[in-house]
Design an enzyme around this catalytic site. Structure first.
Site, short mmCIF file in Angstrom:
data_model
loop_
_atom_site.label_atom_id
_atom_site.label_comp_id
_atom_site.label_asym_id
_atom_site.label_seq_id
_atom_site.Cartn_x
_atom_site.Cartn_y
_atom_site.Cartn_z
N HIS A 107 19.26 -12.80 19.18
CA HIS A 107 18.68 -13.75 18.23
C HIS A 107 19.28 -13.47 16.85
CE1 HIS A 107 14.79 -15.00 20.57
NE2 HIS A 107 15.86 -14.99 21.34
N GLU A 109 17.93 -12.79 13.94
CA GLU A 109 17.37 -11.65 13.20
C GLU A 109 17.85 -10.32 13.78
OE1 GLU A 109 15.76 -14.20 14.55
OE2 GLU A 109 13.96 -14.75 13.44
N CYS A 137 10.38 -14.63 16.36
CA CYS A 137 9.61 -14.49 17.61
C CYS A 137 9.11 -13.05 17.67
CB CYS A 137 10.50 -14.81 18.81
SG CYS A 137 11.68 -13.50 19.21
N CYS A 140 11.86 -10.39 17.59
CA CYS A 140 12.51 -10.21 16.29
C CYS A 140 11.57 -9.61 15.26
CB CYS A 140 13.07 -11.55 15.81
SG CYS A 140 14.43 -12.11 16.85
#
Lengths: 210, 210
Positions: A107, A109, A137, A140
């Site tokens: 992801h 991040e 999420c 992250c």
């Protein structure tokens, strides 16, 4: 280096001296050319910001994260971008490369955190902030806590992500449930045997705690 | 290879034939020696299991994760290990390398998921199970959901982790709180501008959804 070059030319003939001077000009021209190419069509202020000479404010940093999220859709990634900054200067950026890199943890991040840690040669990003184009999420957000980031800024939220069929809300809901009520089946096994590793950790005198 | 060697010796003199045969013996001895070294002191059944010829049961797979967690303490990592298996065969393993690799996301489960995805060339581990020596933290549990693992088995729990000063429980508590009540400061910025990436994603016809 400069001193060495001067003392060397003093010992040469006039023609060799000229030859070295012309080579020096050529090197200077090539360096200047490379610098112009690297800066591209940006304004002087923009170039300085990209190189973090002038601190950017919160909105400018978030706009960078948003620009990354938009570019990433065109580049075959998910619509997510993130920036990690320290004192307004960009340390590292990340975009979502889950499908492109075959890595469900890639992801924006997490990618930005990994890149920033590599750049600063640390596992502790205290003193840095994260700007992410969407509310993190649970994976992250967990990574943000583990990295000890000082603050997070986000733009889109998890309900916006749900609208385009990303599972962030579902995972938040699952984490809030007791183990037995989650969709993911879970089973506890051999706890007594596993505790040995924790005892060894407790007794270890030269460990790096985090 | 064998056929080539035979046809070649037929064309040589008697002494060269003997020389080649003795070299062949030497090669065979070296290969056999290498095989014995690779297998080490394991029983035939154990060696076959390590190579995943014989499926391992749940307890055997968890013992492997526990063994990794114990070894990792001696190797300068945190006391955590994980195994990802498909039909009882090990696909990949992972250990905690946060401080060693300067990567706060390098928990055992995340590392095992990344390794398994790389091995199977996919971002979707449906059909696989994870065996982890400790209950996953929110980051790792999120990664387990994103990777679509079928089931998780764990040994130590998050309260055991708290006893040796790992923050898993704290992060679980934080995630359950509304944004404004968390220790981590958070701020919402430029949502209207960020929504553009989500609109582009929605309109994209050739996207890979996940």
């Amino acid at each position: 280096m400069k001193k060495t070059a001067i003392s060397f030319t003093k010992k040469t003939t006039h023609s060799r001296k000229n030859s070295y001077l012309s080579r020096l000009w050529l090197v200077l021209l090539l360096v200047a050319g490379g610098w112009v190419t690297a800066c591209g069509p940006q304004s002087e202020k923009e170039a300085a910001k990209t190189e973090n000479n002038i601190p950017m404010n919160e909105e400018e940093l978030m706009r960078k994260a948003i620009a990354l999220s938009i570019e990433n859709v065109a580049n075959g990634g998910g619509p997510f971008g993130a920036v990690i900054a320290k004192d307004g200067r960009i340390v590292a950026t990340g975009v979502n490369r889950v499908t492109a890199n075959h890595d469900p943890t890639a992801h924006a991040e997490v990618s930005a955190i990994r890149a920033a840690c590599e750049k600063l040669d640390t596992f502790d990003l205290s003193g840095c902030e994260i700007y992410t184009s969407c509310e993190p999420c649970p994976m992250c957000l967990g990574a943000i806590y583990w990295a000890r980031l000082d603050k997070m800024y986000f733009a889109n939220n998890k309900d916006d992500a749900k609208q385009i069929d990303f599972d962030d809300s579902f995972i938040y809901d699952e984490l809030a449930l007791p183990l037995s009520e989650r969709k993911l089946p879970a089973e506890i096994l051999l706890r007594d045997e596993a505790l040995k590793a924790f005892q060894l950790w407790r007794e270890k005198t030269d460990k790096i705690e985090y």
